[in-house]
Design a protein around this motif. Structure first.
Motif, PDB file in Angstrom:
ATOM      1  N   ILE A 182       0.846  -1.193   0.000  1.00  0.00           N
ATOM      2  CA  ILE A 182       0.000   0.000   0.000  1.00  0.00           C
ATOM      3  C   ILE A 182       0.889   1.255   0.000  1.00  0.00           C
ATOM      4  N   ASP A 183       2.004   1.158   0.711  1.00  0.00           N
ATOM      5  CA  ASP A 183       2.916   2.294   0.818  1.00  0.00           C
ATOM      6  C   ASP A 183       3.498   2.677  -0.551  1.00  0.00           C
ATOM      7  N   VAL A 184       3.980   1.691  -1.279  1.00  0.00           N
ATOM      8  CA  VAL A 184       4.607   2.003  -2.584  1.00  0.00           C
ATOM      9  C   VAL A 184       3.536   2.349  -3.618  1.00  0.00           C
ATOM     10  N   ASN A 185       2.571   1.433  -3.809  1.00  0.00           N
ATOM     11  CA  ASN A 185       1.638   1.597  -4.936  1.00  0.00           C
ATOM     12  C   ASN A 185       0.625   2.724  -4.721  1.00  0.00           C
ATOM     13  N   LEU A 186       0.084   2.812  -3.514  1.00  0.00           N
ATOM     14  CA  LEU A 186      -0.945   3.839  -3.284  1.00  0.00           C
ATOM     15  C   LEU A 186      -0.349   5.121  -2.705  1.00  0.00           C
ATOM     16  N   ASN A 187       0.356   4.987  -1.562  1.00  0.00           N
ATOM     17  CA  ASN A 187       0.856   6.206  -0.909  1.00  0.00           C
ATOM     18  C   ASN A 187       1.899   6.920  -1.772  1.00  0.00           C
ATOM     19  N   GLY A 188       2.749   6.138  -2.452  1.00  0.00           N
ATOM     20  CA  GLY A 188       3.764   6.742  -3.336  1.00  0.00           C
ATOM     21  C   GLY A 188       3.107   7.528  -4.469  1.00  0.00           C
ATOM     22  N   SER A 189       2.008   6.983  -5.009  1.00  0.00           N
ATOM     23  CA  SER A 189       1.287   7.696  -6.083  1.00  0.00           C
ATOM     24  C   SER A 189       0.664   8.972  -5.512  1.00  0.00           C
ATOM     25  N   PHE A 190       0.071   8.846  -4.324  1.00  0.00           N
ATOM     26  CA  PHE A 190      -0.584  10.010  -3.710  1.00  0.00           C
ATOM     27  C   PHE A 190       0.435  11.118  -3.426  1.00  0.00           C
ATOM     28  N   LEU A 191       1.609  10.745  -2.872  1.00  0.00           N
ATOM     29  CA  LEU A 191       2.587  11.784  -2.496  1.00  0.00           C
ATOM     30  C   LEU A 191       3.019  12.595  -3.723  1.00  0.00           C
ATOM     31  N   PHE A 192       3.276  11.900  -4.849  1.00  0.00           N
ATOM     32  CA  PHE A 192       3.655  12.644  -6.065  1.00  0.00           C
ATOM     33  C   PHE A 192       2.479  13.449  -6.604  1.00  0.00           C
ATOM     34  N   ALA A 193       1.282  12.842  -6.543  1.00  0.00           N
ATOM     35  CA  ALA A 193       0.084  13.544  -7.024  1.00  0.00           C
ATOM     36  C   ALA A 193      -0.135  14.816  -6.220  1.00  0.00           C
ATOM     37  N   ARG A 194       0.059  14.724  -4.907  1.00  0.00           N
ATOM     38  CA  ARG A 194      -0.195  15.890  -4.046  1.00  0.00           C
ATOM     39  C   ARG A 194       0.782  17.028  -4.354  1.00  0.00           C
ATOM     40  N   GLU A 195       2.077  16.676  -4.503  1.00  0.00           N
ATOM     41  CA  GLU A 195       3.056  17.727  -4.834  1.00  0.00           C
ATOM     42  C   GLU A 195       2.720  18.381  -6.168  1.00  0.00           C
ATOM     43  N   ALA A 196       2.381  17.526  -7.147  1.00  0.00           N
ATOM     44  CA  ALA A 196       2.081  18.043  -8.489  1.00  0.00           C
ATOM     45  C   ALA A 196       0.841  18.938  -8.449  1.00  0.00           C
ATOM     46  N   GLY A 197      -0.221  18.449  -7.794  1.00  0.00           N
ATOM     47  CA  GLY A 197      -1.474  19.210  -7.745  1.00  0.00           C
ATOM     48  C   GLY A 197      -1.290  20.562  -7.077  1.00  0.00           C
ATOM     49  N   LYS A 198      -0.565  20.537  -5.936  1.00  0.00           N
ATOM     50  CA  LYS A 198      -0.317  21.789  -5.195  1.00  0.00           C
ATOM     51  C   LYS A 198       0.425  22.793  -6.082  1.00  0.00           C
ATOM     52  N   TYR A 199       1.443  22.277  -6.786  1.00  0.00           N
ATOM     53  CA  TYR A 199       2.268  23.118  -7.662  1.00  0.00           C
ATOM     54  C   TYR A 199       1.431  23.704  -8.812  1.00  0.00           C
ATOM     55  N   TRP A 200       0.645  22.846  -9.471  1.00  0.00           N
ATOM     56  CA  TRP A 200      -0.142  23.337 -10.607  1.00  0.00           C
ATOM     57  C   TRP A 200      -1.188  24.347 -10.148  1.00  0.00           C
TER      58      TRP A 200
END
Ligand SMILES: NC(=O)c1ccc[n+]([C@@H]2O[C@H](COP(=O)([O-])OP(=O)(O)OC[C@H]3O[C@@H](n4cnc5c(N)ncnc54)[C@H](O)[C@@H]3O)[C@@H](O)[C@H]2O)c1
Length: 292
Positions: free
Chosen positions: A156-174
């Motif tokens: 869950i950490d790699v597949n889900l949380n890892g995707s979320f962490l990158f998504a969150r940084e990207a979304g915040k930035y955009w």
């Protein structure tokens, strides 16, 4: 007839008939729909040291993009980039002078601080980010009743949380920069079906969650001009699948193939067209979708 034959030969050689619509900064002269071009875009791909992520980075570079290769080890990322550049320079349709800007970053996608630091470095190095693809992922098989809890959490950490962490940084930035971002989460056919005979409850659950994360972000961010979609591959013969077959037994592949109408596993390069379409303006009205 002779004209047709000459035309066909020129197509095979990658030459165009008229002035090309897409110039690829004069690096290429193949005619294609201009909206598929990624020229001027920066694409970040996690898990790009090998497998599907590496294929995506290759496809993006071949479509004119600059790119960040994010993976656990810096050296494996650099090796991946060297191999991608070698592959691109061997393409008869690409000019010798084309040298795409690709940079490697070491980052464990499960670490919040590493993801935040890596994101900052990427934005600083490239100036802007247009597309993010989260391809970093793992697979593991244990029968559900004996699934070790630490392995479950790691999945869950790699597949889900890892995707979320990158998504969150990207979304915040955009959102902060008022940019039209494009996020592609790599999910799986296992988000919507349970494959057999391998027992992979944690993998299936993680991918189901990734796909729903994609639809959630698509819904939250659509009015900010950010598109979010999930790419859900079937079996693609990457190192991950080769490793799984070595572990579980080659005969599993025969069982899988019986359930695949096309009668074969996919080659990772067969996803290149799909991901370029999803990353480019050619899919400008695609949002909140699972492409299976
Ligand atoms: N191969 C398939 O048939 C298939 C099918 C459906 C979905 N997928 C998904 O596609 C994605 C890529 O799969 P693949 O087959 O290319 O696998 P792969 O094992 O060949 O490549 C995965 C990459 O992710 C990196 N990675 C793993 N954990 C990481 C972490 N914590 N931080 C940063 N990088 C990490 C690995 O180092 C590796 O380079 C995965 O999410 C997988 O679930 C693959």
């Amino acid at each position: 007839m002779a004209t047709l034959r000459t035309a066909a030969r020129r197509l095979v050689l990658g030459q165009s008939f008229a002035k090309p619509i897409v110039s690829f900064q004069s690096h290429r002269s193949l005619m294609t729909l201009p909206s598929f071009s990624l020229e001027g875009k920066t694409c970040v791909v996690t898990g790009a040291a090998r497998g599907i992520g590496k294929e995506f980075l290759t496809a993006f570079a071949l479509s004119g993009a600059r790119g960040a290769c994010v993976d656990l080890s810096l050296q494996s990322g650099k090796d991946s980039i060297a191999h991608i550049k070698e592959h691109i320079s061997s393409q008869p349709t690409v000019s010798n002078s084309y040298d795409p800007e690709l940079r490697a970053y070491s980052c464990d996608v499960t670490s919040e601080s590493e993801v935040q630091e890596t994101w900052k470095s990427i934005v600083k190095d490239f100036g802007k980010v247009d597309v993010v693809v989260t391809a970093a992922g793992i697979v593991a098989n244990y029968e559900a009743e004996n699934y070790p809890y630490d392995r479950w959490k790691n999945m869950i950490d790699v597949n889900l949380n890892g995707s979320f962490l990158f998504a969150r940084e990207a979304g915040k930035y955009w959102i902060n920069q008022k940019l039209k971002g494009n996020l592609i989460l790599v999910s799986s056919m296992s988000a919507s079906i349970c494959v057999r005979p391998q027992k992979q409850a944690a993998y299936n659950a993680s991918k189901g969650a990734v796909s729903l994360l994609g639809r959630s972000l698509a819904t939250e961010w659509a009015d900010k001009g950010i598109r979010v979609n999930s790419l859900c591959p079937g079996y693609m013969k990457t190192d991950l699948i080769i490793g799984l077959l070595e572990h579980e037994g080659q005969e599993i592949e025969d069982n899988w193939v019986k359930d695949i109408p096309m009668g074969r596993l996919g080659h990772p390069s067969e996803l290149q067209g799909t991901v370029v379409w999803m990353a480019s303006d050619a899919s400008s009205y695609l949002n909140g979708s699972d492409i299976v």
